[in-house]
Design a protein around this motif. Sequence first.
Motif, PDB file in Angstrom:
ATOM      1  N   ILE A 138       0.862  -1.116  -0.099  1.00 50.87           N
ATOM      2  CA  ILE A 138      -0.010   0.138   0.006  1.00 50.87           C
ATOM      3  C   ILE A 138       0.850   1.155   0.060  1.00 50.87           C
ATOM      4  O   ILE A 138       0.751   2.246  -0.728  1.00 50.87           O
ATOM      5  CB  ILE A 138      -1.052  -0.018   1.341  1.00 50.87           C
ATOM      6  N   ALA A 139       1.886   1.216   0.995  1.00 53.47           N
ATOM      7  CA  ALA A 139       2.601   2.388   0.729  1.00 53.47           C
ATOM      8  C   ALA A 139       3.636   2.623  -0.347  1.00 53.47           C
ATOM      9  O   ALA A 139       3.726   3.958  -0.758  1.00 53.47           O
ATOM     10  CB  ALA A 139       3.799   2.346   2.209  1.00 53.47           C
ATOM     11  N   ALA A 140       3.846   1.495  -1.152  1.00 55.27           N
ATOM     12  CA  ALA A 140       4.538   1.626  -2.110  1.00 55.27           C
ATOM     13  C   ALA A 140       3.531   2.413  -3.355  1.00 55.27           C
ATOM     14  O   ALA A 140       4.065   3.167  -4.206  1.00 55.27           O
ATOM     15  CB  ALA A 140       5.156   0.280  -2.849  1.00 55.27           C
ATOM     16  N   LEU A 141       2.412   1.966  -3.407  1.00 58.83           N
ATOM     17  CA  LEU A 141       1.367   2.346  -4.368  1.00 58.83           C
ATOM     18  C   LEU A 141       1.275   3.884  -4.129  1.00 58.83           C
ATOM     19  O   LEU A 141       1.146   4.847  -5.099  1.00 58.83           O
ATOM     20  CB  LEU A 141       0.097   1.728  -4.397  1.00 58.83           C
ATOM     21  N   VAL A 142       0.896   4.109  -3.040  1.00 61.32           N
ATOM     22  CA  VAL A 142       0.833   5.595  -2.544  1.00 61.32           C
ATOM     23  C   VAL A 142       1.990   6.419  -2.833  1.00 61.32           C
ATOM     24  O   VAL A 142       1.777   7.741  -3.521  1.00 61.32           O
ATOM     25  CB  VAL A 142       0.499   5.682  -1.118  1.00 61.32           C
ATOM     26  N   LEU A 143       3.164   6.019  -2.599  1.00 62.23           N
ATOM     27  CA  LEU A 143       4.408   6.844  -2.812  1.00 62.23           C
ATOM     28  C   LEU A 143       4.383   7.242  -4.605  1.00 62.23           C
ATOM     29  O   LEU A 143       4.768   8.106  -4.964  1.00 62.23           O
ATOM     30  CB  LEU A 143       5.715   6.049  -2.388  1.00 62.23           C
ATOM     31  N   MET A 144       4.398   6.026  -5.196  1.00 64.46           N
ATOM     32  CA  MET A 144       4.352   5.852  -6.785  1.00 64.46           C
ATOM     33  C   MET A 144       3.235   6.958  -7.391  1.00 64.46           C
ATOM     34  O   MET A 144       3.687   7.663  -8.260  1.00 64.46           O
ATOM     35  CB  MET A 144       4.204   4.465  -7.362  1.00 64.46           C
ATOM     36  N   SER A 145       2.052   6.876  -6.668  1.00 65.33           N
ATOM     37  CA  SER A 145       1.243   7.733  -7.121  1.00 65.33           C
ATOM     38  C   SER A 145       1.450   9.332  -6.794  1.00 65.33           C
ATOM     39  O   SER A 145       1.367  10.235  -7.912  1.00 65.33           O
ATOM     40  CB  SER A 145      -0.183   7.363  -6.390  1.00 65.33           C
ATOM     41  N   ALA A 146       2.004   9.606  -5.747  1.00 62.32           N
ATOM     42  CA  ALA A 146       2.384  11.026  -5.659  1.00 62.32           C
ATOM     43  C   ALA A 146       3.652  11.432  -6.578  1.00 62.32           C
ATOM     44  O   ALA A 146       3.344  12.595  -7.107  1.00 62.32           O
ATOM     45  CB  ALA A 146       2.718  10.932  -3.911  1.00 62.32           C
ATOM     46  N   ILE A 147       4.446  10.596  -6.852  1.00 61.29           N
ATOM     47  CA  ILE A 147       5.628  10.804  -7.717  1.00 61.29           C
ATOM     48  C   ILE A 147       5.120  10.969  -9.073  1.00 61.29           C
ATOM     49  O   ILE A 147       5.428  12.100  -9.825  1.00 61.29           O
ATOM     50  CB  ILE A 147       6.769   9.672  -7.558  1.00 61.29           C
ATOM     51  N   PHE A 148       4.333  10.079  -9.543  1.00 64.15           N
ATOM     52  CA  PHE A 148       3.974  10.345 -11.007  1.00 64.15           C
ATOM     53  C   PHE A 148       3.097  11.430 -11.122  1.00 64.15           C
ATOM     54  O   PHE A 148       2.990  12.173 -12.101  1.00 64.15           O
ATOM     55  CB  PHE A 148       3.013   8.900 -11.269  1.00 64.15           C
ATOM     56  N   LEU A 149       2.164  11.761 -10.224  1.00 64.79           N
ATOM     57  CA  LEU A 149       1.062  12.958 -10.325  1.00 64.79           C
ATOM     58  C   LEU A 149       2.003  14.429 -10.150  1.00 64.79           C
ATOM     59  O   LEU A 149       1.996  15.095 -10.891  1.00 64.79           O
ATOM     60  CB  LEU A 149       0.258  12.897  -9.035  1.00 64.79           C
ATOM     61  N   THR A 150       2.989  14.178  -9.514  1.00 74.12           N
ATOM     62  CA  THR A 150       3.738  15.494  -9.060  1.00 74.12           C
ATOM     63  C   THR A 150       4.555  15.737 -10.532  1.00 74.12           C
ATOM     64  O   THR A 150       4.773  16.921 -10.933  1.00 74.12           O
ATOM     65  CB  THR A 150       4.744  15.520  -8.111  1.00 74.12           C
ATOM     66  N   LEU A 151       5.361  14.607 -10.902  1.00 76.98           N
ATOM     67  CA  LEU A 151       5.992  14.953 -12.261  1.00 76.98           C
ATOM     68  C   LEU A 151       5.191  14.945 -13.305  1.00 76.98           C
ATOM     69  O   LEU A 151       5.506  16.037 -14.196  1.00 76.98           O
ATOM     70  CB  LEU A 151       6.800  13.647 -12.323  1.00 76.98           C
ATOM     71  N   GLY A 152       3.973  14.347 -13.553  1.00 78.53           N
ATOM     72  CA  GLY A 152       3.236  14.629 -14.719  1.00 78.53           C
ATOM     73  C   GLY A 152       2.861  16.177 -14.712  1.00 78.53           C
ATOM     74  O   GLY A 152       2.490  16.946 -15.671  1.00 78.53           O
ATOM     75  N   ALA A 153       2.280  16.477 -13.541  1.00 77.13           N
ATOM     76  CA  ALA A 153       1.875  18.002 -13.397  1.00 77.13           C
ATOM     77  C   ALA A 153       3.058  19.027 -13.654  1.00 77.13           C
ATOM     78  O   ALA A 153       2.494  19.999 -14.316  1.00 77.13           O
ATOM     79  CB  ALA A 153       1.238  18.415 -12.152  1.00 77.13           C
ATOM     80  N   ARG A 154       4.204  18.740 -13.356  1.00 69.29           N
ATOM     81  CA  ARG A 154       5.066  19.530 -13.564  1.00 69.29           C
ATOM     82  C   ARG A 154       5.487  19.717 -15.074  1.00 69.29           C
ATOM     83  O   ARG A 154       5.913  20.831 -15.540  1.00 69.29           O
ATOM     84  CB  ARG A 154       6.426  19.286 -12.659  1.00 69.29           C
TER      85      ARG A 154
END
Length: 347
Positions: free
Chosen positions: A324-340
């Motif tokens: 669960i922690a790995a999925l949450v961390l990956m989601s945050a990274i992908f969303l942040t990079l995608g938005a930037r």
Amino acid sequence: EGLRTIVFRRIFAIFKARNLEFLRDRATLAWNIVLPLALMAGLSLAFGAGDRNEYTIGILTEADAIDASTHPFLETRYVDFVPIADIDQGFLKIARHQLDLLLRFDDVPSYWVNPESAKGYFAERALLQADAAAGGRLVKEEIDGDALRYVDWVLPGILGMNMMFSCLFGVGYVVVRYRKNGFLKRLRATPLRPLEFIIAQIASRMTLVLTITVVVYAGTHIMLDTPMEGRYVDLFVVAVLGTITLVALGLMIAARVTSEELAGGLLNMINWPMMLLSGVWFSLEAAGPLVQQAAKIFPLTHVLNATRAIMFDGASLADVGSNIAALVLMSAIFLTLGARVFRWNQY
């Protein structure tokens, strides 16, 4: 005759223009060349340069290496023999189709096999033939607990694979097409921000993917009577997090791409290794430690590990907390990079 010549010339003109367009798109051309080479190199690294071994058999031992002189069967070709230190873990791997056989060579040599495993059946035939030549010392013992059918084990993999393709291609291709036909350029004139657009895409795709996944799972669960030891709400939470992570990954890949062909190459570069190394069709039990660790960089690996633990072992969300922690961390990274790095315009 003249009309047919004119028609042919028109067709040839379009044919020539399309080929020139593709060849001038150097990024797409490069990916069409690099992708198969990279996949072959990755598969060679993961599964070895020779033929893939057909069977995976565990040997109960405290040692890191297996002495092939212990029994003639250990010299059998096309078999991966892996050391297993804990007998309970060995039983679990047999039940989960991660091992085809489990052997123990001590004062009372014995073996265990999953009665629902086709590969286990043929591996047992080969074992008994080799053992007969060695004097017939092995004793068959029963596995503690219920054995899983292969269809039970592979169901989460099939659902996860369908989710992966739907999320990555369903979002990545759409965003690139929006950018290419100018739809995103028009959206830029509105107060809409990139992160808001990405969140809307995630919500839309998540609704569709989860609806389809729930319907397919319910149908197969009823028809095939697949096991479900844990709670359905925990399974649904893992599915939601997995969908969010995969959609965010697709959006990050498509954040700046302007060519649908390049987007397809990039998405395939992610899809195929993820499908092969995340445990969709077979376990990576016999793969090297490096490959097993590399598989953890893929979201689908954590989705399938958590799903199978909930369905087959009755695990709770706390038990699969690392996934669960790995999925949450990956989601945050992908969303942040995608938005930037998100780009509205094609150029």
